[in-house]
Design an enzyme around this catalytic site. Structure first.
Site, PDB file in Angstrom:
ATOM      1  N   GLU A  28      42.676  70.310  29.619  1.00 30.66           N
ATOM      2  CA  GLU A  28      41.433  69.635  29.727  1.00 30.66           C
ATOM      3  C   GLU A  28      41.167  69.275  28.064  1.00 30.66           C
ATOM      4  O   GLU A  28      40.534  68.346  28.314  1.00 30.66           O
ATOM      5  CB  GLU A  28      40.300  71.274  29.627  1.00 30.66           C
ATOM      6  CG  GLU A  28      40.779  72.322  30.782  1.00 30.66           C
ATOM      7  CD  GLU A  28      38.836  71.743  31.265  1.00 30.66           C
ATOM      8  OE1 GLU A  28      38.932  70.154  30.999  1.00 30.66           O
ATOM      9  OE2 GLU A  28      39.933  71.261  32.883  1.00 30.66           O
ATOM     10  N   CYS A 183      31.120  59.340  42.687  1.00 28.50           N
ATOM     11  CA  CYS A 183      30.630  59.147  41.614  1.00 28.50           C
ATOM     12  C   CYS A 183      30.500  58.617  40.724  1.00 28.50           C
ATOM     13  O   CYS A 183      30.130  58.941  39.354  1.00 28.50           O
ATOM     14  CB  CYS A 183      29.417  60.250  41.573  1.00 28.50           C
ATOM     15  SG  CYS A 183      27.862  60.317  41.042  1.00 28.50           S
ATOM     16  N   CYS A 190      28.975  56.927  48.068  1.00 27.76           N
ATOM     17  CA  CYS A 190      28.324  57.680  48.367  1.00 27.76           C
ATOM     18  C   CYS A 190      27.824  57.700  50.026  1.00 27.76           C
ATOM     19  O   CYS A 190      28.056  59.479  50.460  1.00 27.76           O
ATOM     20  CB  CYS A 190      26.824  57.243  48.392  1.00 27.76           C
ATOM     21  SG  CYS A 190      26.088  56.370  46.443  1.00 27.76           S
ATOM     22  N   CYS A 193      30.467  61.109  49.691  1.00 30.15           N
ATOM     23  CA  CYS A 193      29.751  61.779  48.525  1.00 30.15           C
ATOM     24  C   CYS A 193      29.149  63.137  50.006  1.00 30.15           C
ATOM     25  O   CYS A 193      28.808  62.771  50.714  1.00 30.15           O
ATOM     26  CB  CYS A 193      28.822  61.459  47.709  1.00 30.15           C
ATOM     27  SG  CYS A 193      28.141  62.855  47.097  1.00 30.15           S
ATOM     28  N   CYS A 199      19.899  63.391  47.589  1.00 31.02           N
ATOM     29  CA  CYS A 199      20.732  62.980  46.599  1.00 31.02           C
ATOM     30  C   CYS A 199      19.417  62.053  45.831  1.00 31.02           C
ATOM     31  O   CYS A 199      18.824  61.450  46.472  1.00 31.02           O
ATOM     32  CB  CYS A 199      22.188  61.679  46.113  1.00 31.02           C
ATOM     33  SG  CYS A 199      22.633  61.762  44.555  1.00 31.02           S
TER      34      CYS A 199
HETATM   35  S1  SF4 Z   1      25.436  60.887  46.680  1.00 30.39           S
HETATM   36 FE1  SF4 Z   1      24.737  60.412  44.419  1.00 30.39          FE
HETATM   37  S2  SF4 Z   1      26.075  62.185  44.079  1.00 30.39           S
HETATM   38 FE2  SF4 Z   1      27.175  60.865  45.512  1.00 30.39          FE
HETATM   39  S3  SF4 Z   1      27.723  59.326  44.643  1.00 30.39           S
HETATM   40 FE3  SF4 Z   1      26.519  58.764  46.039  1.00 30.39          FE
HETATM   41  S4  SF4 Z   1      24.486  58.858  43.407  1.00 30.39           S
HETATM   42 FE4  SF4 Z   1      26.546  60.355  43.002  1.00 30.39          FE
END
Ligand code: SF4
Length: 203
Positions: A28, A183, A190, A193, A199
């Site tokens: 870490e 992200c 996105c 994601c 989001c």
């Molecule tokens: S949908 Fe939102 S959380 Fe997901 S990658 Fe795109 S900006 Fe980031």
């Protein structure tokens, strides 16, 4: 997030699945400001030279710095060494289990302490490193500069609300992986994601 991490997240990193607080801590600290691919060979060499907290604490700082050489941000190595000595003198050589106690060691902030407690001991707690701040700010539409105390408090509140009752390890890893792989600062992916459907920034 947990399902996504298990299917698409980063696995088989040398410090994953160990339940060894010392090695998780070293990883870490190395991962602060440094990419995973750069960290792996340093981590392997460092933990071979200093396999446990007692060996690290007993080593002279010059030897610790030799093994850190090239990784940068050398203050991290000094603080790592100081924390190893504090674990020996104040905790009887046993890595503390509670996030609050871990956070009282030199060089370990609240987020890193929560990550160590989650990965080593399965302790439930929120993390909020730079990548996670970006993910949460976008996902919940929290505006403002994340260094601002008011914004940071809102981010911590949101991070804590989201912590699941179980599977804290894959969840914590998912938060890290989402910020590091999808992200992204520029050109977030996105379309891949797992939380795109709700989001705020995406909308
Ligand atoms: S949908 Fe939102 S959380 Fe997901 S990658 Fe795109 S900006 Fe980031």
């Amino acid at each position: 997030m947990i399902a996504w991490q298990k299917a698409h997240g980063r696995r088989n990193l040398p410090w994953q699945g160990l339940r060894d607080a010392y090695r998780i801590w070293v990883s870490e600290i190395m991962l602060q400001q440094t990419q995973v691919a750069t960290v792996i060979p340093y981590y392997e060499r460092f933990t071979a030279a200093f396999p446990d907290v007692a060996t690290l604490a007993a080593a002279p700082i010059e030897r610790v710095l030799e093994h850190w050489s090239g990784l940068g941000y050398y203050r991290r190595a000094h603080l790592l060494h100081a924390a190893a000595r504090a674990i020996m003198s104040d905790h009887g050589g046993t890595f503390p289990r509670e996030a609050e106690q871990i956070a009282s060691l030199p060089g370990i902030g609240r987020s890193t302490a929560a990550a160590i407690a989650a990965f080593a001991f399965g302790a439930r707690g929120a993390i909020l490193d730079g990548n996670v701040k970006r993910v949460l700010a976008r996902h919940a539409g929290i505006e403002g500069f994340p260094g601002d105390a008011r914004v940071e408090r809102a981010l911590w509140r949101h991070a804590e609300e989201l912590v699941p009752d179980r599977d804290i390890e894959p969840y914590t890893q998912a938060m890290m992986d989402l910020g590091a792989t999808l992200c992204l600062k520029r050109a977030p992916r996105c379309d891949a994601c797992p939380v795109a459907g709700h989001c705020v920034a995406r909308r």
